[in-house]
Write a protein that holds these residues in place. Structure first.
Motif, PDB file in Angstrom:
ATOM      1  N   MET A  76     -11.929   4.197 -14.209  1.00 21.64           N
ATOM      2  CA  MET A  76     -12.085   2.849 -13.720  1.00 21.64           C
ATOM      3  C   MET A  76     -13.214   2.178 -14.492  1.00 21.64           C
ATOM      4  SD  MET A  76     -12.210   1.731  -9.810  1.00 21.64           S
ATOM      5  CE  MET A  76     -13.585   0.747  -9.333  1.00 21.64           C
ATOM      6  N   ILE A  77     -12.960   0.981 -14.961  1.00 20.25           N
ATOM      7  CA  ILE A  77     -13.940   0.235 -15.735  1.00 20.25           C
ATOM      8  C   ILE A  77     -14.863  -0.505 -14.772  1.00 20.25           C
ATOM      9  CG2 ILE A  77     -14.250  -1.594 -17.445  1.00 20.25           C
ATOM     10  CD1 ILE A  77     -11.415  -0.925 -18.442  1.00 20.25           C
ATOM     11  N   PRO A  78     -16.174  -0.360 -14.923  1.00 22.21           N
ATOM     12  CA  PRO A  78     -17.089  -1.093 -14.043  1.00 22.21           C
ATOM     13  C   PRO A  78     -16.882  -2.602 -14.183  1.00 22.21           C
ATOM     14  CG  PRO A  78     -18.265   0.575 -15.290  1.00 22.21           C
ATOM     15  CD  PRO A  78     -16.873   0.528 -15.837  1.00 22.21           C
ATOM     16  N   PRO A  79     -17.045  -3.345 -13.072  1.00 26.73           N
ATOM     17  CA  PRO A  79     -16.775  -4.791 -13.097  1.00 26.73           C
ATOM     18  C   PRO A  79     -17.614  -5.558 -14.120  1.00 26.73           C
ATOM     19  CG  PRO A  79     -17.066  -4.025 -10.850  1.00 26.73           C
ATOM     20  CD  PRO A  79     -17.391  -2.877 -11.745  1.00 26.73           C
ATOM     21  N   GLY A  80     -18.811  -5.118 -14.411  1.00 25.38           N
ATOM     22  CA  GLY A  80     -19.654  -5.816 -15.373  1.00 25.38           C
ATOM     23  C   GLY A  80     -19.142  -5.734 -16.795  1.00 25.38           C
ATOM     24  N   TYR A  81     -18.347  -4.700 -17.088  1.00 25.94           N
ATOM     25  CA  TYR A  81     -17.843  -4.505 -18.452  1.00 25.94           C
ATOM     26  C   TYR A  81     -16.485  -5.151 -18.679  1.00 25.94           C
ATOM     27  CZ  TYR A  81     -21.544  -1.097 -19.080  1.00 25.94           C
ATOM     28  OH  TYR A  81     -22.759  -0.508 -19.186  1.00 25.94           O
ATOM     29  N   ARG A  82     -15.767  -5.490 -17.609  1.00 21.29           N
ATOM     30  CA  ARG A  82     -14.426  -6.061 -17.772  1.00 21.29           C
ATOM     31  C   ARG A  82     -14.459  -7.373 -18.541  1.00 21.29           C
ATOM     32  NH1 ARG A  82     -12.560  -5.265 -11.758  1.00 21.29           N
ATOM     33  NH2 ARG A  82     -12.457  -3.003 -11.779  1.00 21.29           N
ATOM     34  N   ARG A  83     -15.361  -8.247 -18.171  1.00 21.19           N
ATOM     35  CA  ARG A  83     -15.429  -9.553 -18.843  1.00 21.19           C
ATOM     36  C   ARG A  83     -15.832  -9.383 -20.301  1.00 21.19           C
ATOM     37  NH1 ARG A  83     -15.012 -14.656 -17.216  1.00 21.19           N
ATOM     38  NH2 ARG A  83     -16.117 -16.250 -18.389  1.00 21.19           N
ATOM     39  N   ALA A  84     -16.785  -8.490 -20.557  1.00 25.83           N
ATOM     40  CA  ALA A  84     -17.222  -8.253 -21.935  1.00 25.83           C
ATOM     41  C   ALA A  84     -16.077  -7.676 -22.774  1.00 25.83           C
ATOM     42  CB  ALA A  84     -18.420  -7.324 -21.956  1.00 25.83           C
ATOM     43  N   LEU A  85     -15.317  -6.739 -22.220  1.00 24.96           N
ATOM     44  CA  LEU A  85     -14.191  -6.172 -22.962  1.00 24.96           C
ATOM     45  C   LEU A  85     -13.102  -7.208 -23.214  1.00 24.96           C
ATOM     46  CD1 LEU A  85     -13.759  -2.607 -21.439  1.00 24.96           C
ATOM     47  CD2 LEU A  85     -14.483  -3.202 -23.734  1.00 24.96           C
ATOM     48  N   THR A  86     -12.903  -8.119 -22.260  1.00 25.38           N
ATOM     49  CA  THR A  86     -11.924  -9.181 -22.460  1.00 25.38           C
ATOM     50  C   THR A  86     -12.340 -10.092 -23.605  1.00 25.38           C
ATOM     51  OG1 THR A  86     -11.395  -9.110 -20.103  1.00 25.38           O
ATOM     52  CG2 THR A  86     -10.699 -11.057 -21.321  1.00 25.38           C
ATOM     53  N   ILE A  87     -13.619 -10.432 -23.642  1.00 23.09           N
ATOM     54  CA  ILE A  87     -14.125 -11.291 -24.718  1.00 23.09           C
ATOM     55  C   ILE A  87     -14.022 -10.584 -26.064  1.00 23.09           C
ATOM     56  CG2 ILE A  87     -16.211 -12.398 -25.619  1.00 23.09           C
ATOM     57  CD1 ILE A  87     -16.926 -12.992 -22.651  1.00 23.09           C
ATOM     58  N   VAL A  88     -14.384  -9.312 -26.092  1.00 28.00           N
ATOM     59  CA  VAL A  88     -14.297  -8.538 -27.343  1.00 28.00           C
ATOM     60  C   VAL A  88     -12.855  -8.460 -27.820  1.00 28.00           C
ATOM     61  CG1 VAL A  88     -14.543  -6.212 -28.299  1.00 28.00           C
ATOM     62  CG2 VAL A  88     -16.405  -7.212 -26.980  1.00 28.00           C
ATOM     63  N   ALA A  89     -11.916  -8.209 -26.915  1.00 30.40           N
ATOM     64  CA  ALA A  89     -10.508  -8.122 -27.301  1.00 30.40           C
ATOM     65  C   ALA A  89     -10.012  -9.459 -27.837  1.00 30.40           C
ATOM     66  CB  ALA A  89      -9.659  -7.677 -26.115  1.00 30.40           C
ATOM     67  N   GLY A  90     -10.429 -10.545 -27.224  1.00 28.22           N
ATOM     68  CA  GLY A  90     -10.029 -11.867 -27.705  1.00 28.22           C
ATOM     69  C   GLY A  90     -10.586 -12.176 -29.078  1.00 28.22           C
ATOM     70  N   VAL A  91     -11.848 -11.855 -29.288  1.00 25.92           N
ATOM     71  CA  VAL A  91     -12.482 -12.104 -30.592  1.00 25.92           C
ATOM     72  C   VAL A  91     -11.827 -11.252 -31.680  1.00 25.92           C
ATOM     73  CG1 VAL A  91     -14.632 -11.815 -31.886  1.00 25.92           C
ATOM     74  CG2 VAL A  91     -14.671 -12.896 -29.642  1.00 25.92           C
ATOM     75  N   VAL A  92     -11.556  -9.991 -31.366  1.00 20.26           N
ATOM     76  CA  VAL A  92     -10.906  -9.109 -32.342  1.00 20.26           C
ATOM     77  C   VAL A  92      -9.515  -9.643 -32.680  1.00 20.26           C
ATOM     78  CG1 VAL A  92      -9.921  -6.801 -32.655  1.00 20.26           C
ATOM     79  CG2 VAL A  92     -12.221  -7.054 -31.750  1.00 20.26           C
ATOM     80  N   ALA A  93      -8.783 -10.126 -31.671  1.00 24.72           N
ATOM     81  CA  ALA A  93      -7.439 -10.661 -31.929  1.00 24.72           C
ATOM     82  C   ALA A  93      -7.493 -11.899 -32.820  1.00 24.72           C
ATOM     83  CB  ALA A  93      -6.753 -10.984 -30.605  1.00 24.72           C
ATOM     84  N   VAL A  94      -8.422 -12.803 -32.551  1.00 26.22           N
ATOM     85  CA  VAL A  94      -8.526 -14.027 -33.361  1.00 26.22           C
ATOM     86  C   VAL A  94      -8.933 -13.700 -34.790  1.00 26.22           C
ATOM     87  CG1 VAL A  94      -9.858 -16.154 -33.635  1.00 26.22           C
ATOM     88  CG2 VAL A  94      -8.932 -15.557 -31.402  1.00 26.22           C
ATOM     89  N   LEU A  95      -9.917 -12.818 -34.946  1.00 23.95           N
ATOM     90  CA  LEU A  95     -10.340 -12.439 -36.297  1.00 23.95           C
ATOM     91  C   LEU A  95      -9.223 -11.731 -37.057  1.00 23.95           C
ATOM     92  CD1 LEU A  95     -14.002 -11.226 -35.702  1.00 23.95           C
ATOM     93  CD2 LEU A  95     -13.244 -13.330 -36.808  1.00 23.95           C
ATOM     94  N   SER A  96      -8.471 -10.908 -36.354  1.00 23.29           N
ATOM     95  CA  SER A  96      -7.377 -10.200 -37.007  1.00 23.29           C
ATOM     96  C   SER A  96      -6.268 -11.154 -37.426  1.00 23.29           C
ATOM     97  CB  SER A  96      -6.832  -9.126 -36.073  1.00 23.29           C
ATOM     98  OG  SER A  96      -5.782  -8.439 -36.687  1.00 23.29           O
ATOM     99  N   LEU A  97      -5.965 -12.135 -36.579  1.00 22.25           N
ATOM    100  CA  LEU A  97      -4.953 -13.123 -36.963  1.00 22.25           C
ATOM    101  C   LEU A  97      -5.420 -13.948 -38.158  1.00 22.25           C
ATOM    102  CD1 LEU A  97      -3.624 -14.339 -33.516  1.00 22.25           C
ATOM    103  CD2 LEU A  97      -2.376 -13.068 -35.261  1.00 22.25           C
ATOM    104  N   ALA A  98      -6.693 -14.265 -38.193  1.00 17.13           N
ATOM    105  CA  ALA A  98      -7.235 -14.977 -39.353  1.00 17.13           C
ATOM    106  C   ALA A  98      -7.133 -14.104 -40.611  1.00 17.13           C
ATOM    107  CB  ALA A  98      -8.681 -15.376 -39.101  1.00 17.13           C
ATOM    108  N   ALA A  99      -7.394 -12.809 -40.461  1.00 22.08           N
ATOM    109  CA  ALA A  99      -7.290 -11.901 -41.607  1.00 22.08           C
ATOM    110  C   ALA A  99      -5.846 -11.793 -42.085  1.00 22.08           C
ATOM    111  CB  ALA A  99      -7.832 -10.525 -41.240  1.00 22.08           C
ATOM    112  N   VAL A 100      -4.889 -11.804 -41.151  1.00 23.28           N
ATOM    113  CA  VAL A 100      -3.476 -11.784 -41.549  1.00 23.28           C
ATOM    114  C   VAL A 100      -3.151 -13.033 -42.360  1.00 23.28           C
ATOM    115  CG1 VAL A 100      -1.109 -11.936 -40.670  1.00 23.28           C
ATOM    116  CG2 VAL A 100      -2.696 -10.312 -39.660  1.00 23.28           C
ATOM    117  N   GLY A 101      -3.660 -14.176 -41.928  1.00 22.03           N
ATOM    118  CA  GLY A 101      -3.443 -15.414 -42.673  1.00 22.03           C
ATOM    119  C   GLY A 101      -4.044 -15.369 -44.062  1.00 22.03           C
ATOM    120  N   VAL A 102      -5.239 -14.801 -44.167  1.00 20.75           N
ATOM    121  CA  VAL A 102      -5.894 -14.683 -45.478  1.00 20.75           C
ATOM    122  C   VAL A 102      -5.099 -13.753 -46.391  1.00 20.75           C
ATOM    123  CG1 VAL A 102      -7.943 -13.794 -46.654  1.00 20.75           C
ATOM    124  CG2 VAL A 102      -8.190 -15.255 -44.648  1.00 20.75           C
TER     125      VAL A 102
END
Length: 71
Positions: A1-27
């Motif tokens: 079980m993921i502690p509640p304090g880390y859920r939001r941080a992991l969501t933000i990290v996953a979003g940032v990684v997805a956006v950067l990866s999509l930008a890298a695919v475009g490049v």
């Protein structure tokens, strides 16, 4: 079980990684269209970033479902 304090941080990290990866695919596509070879770090970001983001989000979804069932 993921502690509640880390859920939001992991969501933000996953979003940032997805956006950067999509930008890298475009490049990578733009450089390949210009008959060039992109740097290795851009290619690896494009190849490994999206699966990492999807795995993080899947883990967060499964954890959320597990938490709701336990209540």
């Amino acid at each position: 079980m993921i502690p509640p304090g880390y859920r939001r941080a992991l969501t933000i990290v996953a979003g940032v990684v997805a956006v950067l990866s999509l930008a890298a695919v475009g490049v990578v596509m733009a450089v390949a269209f210009a008959n060039g070879v992109p740097p290795a770090w851009v290619t690896s970001t494009a190849l490994y970033g999206l699966p990492l983001a999807f795995i993080l989000m899947a883990a967060l979804i499964v954890d959320s479902m597990w938490t709701r069932r336990r209540q």
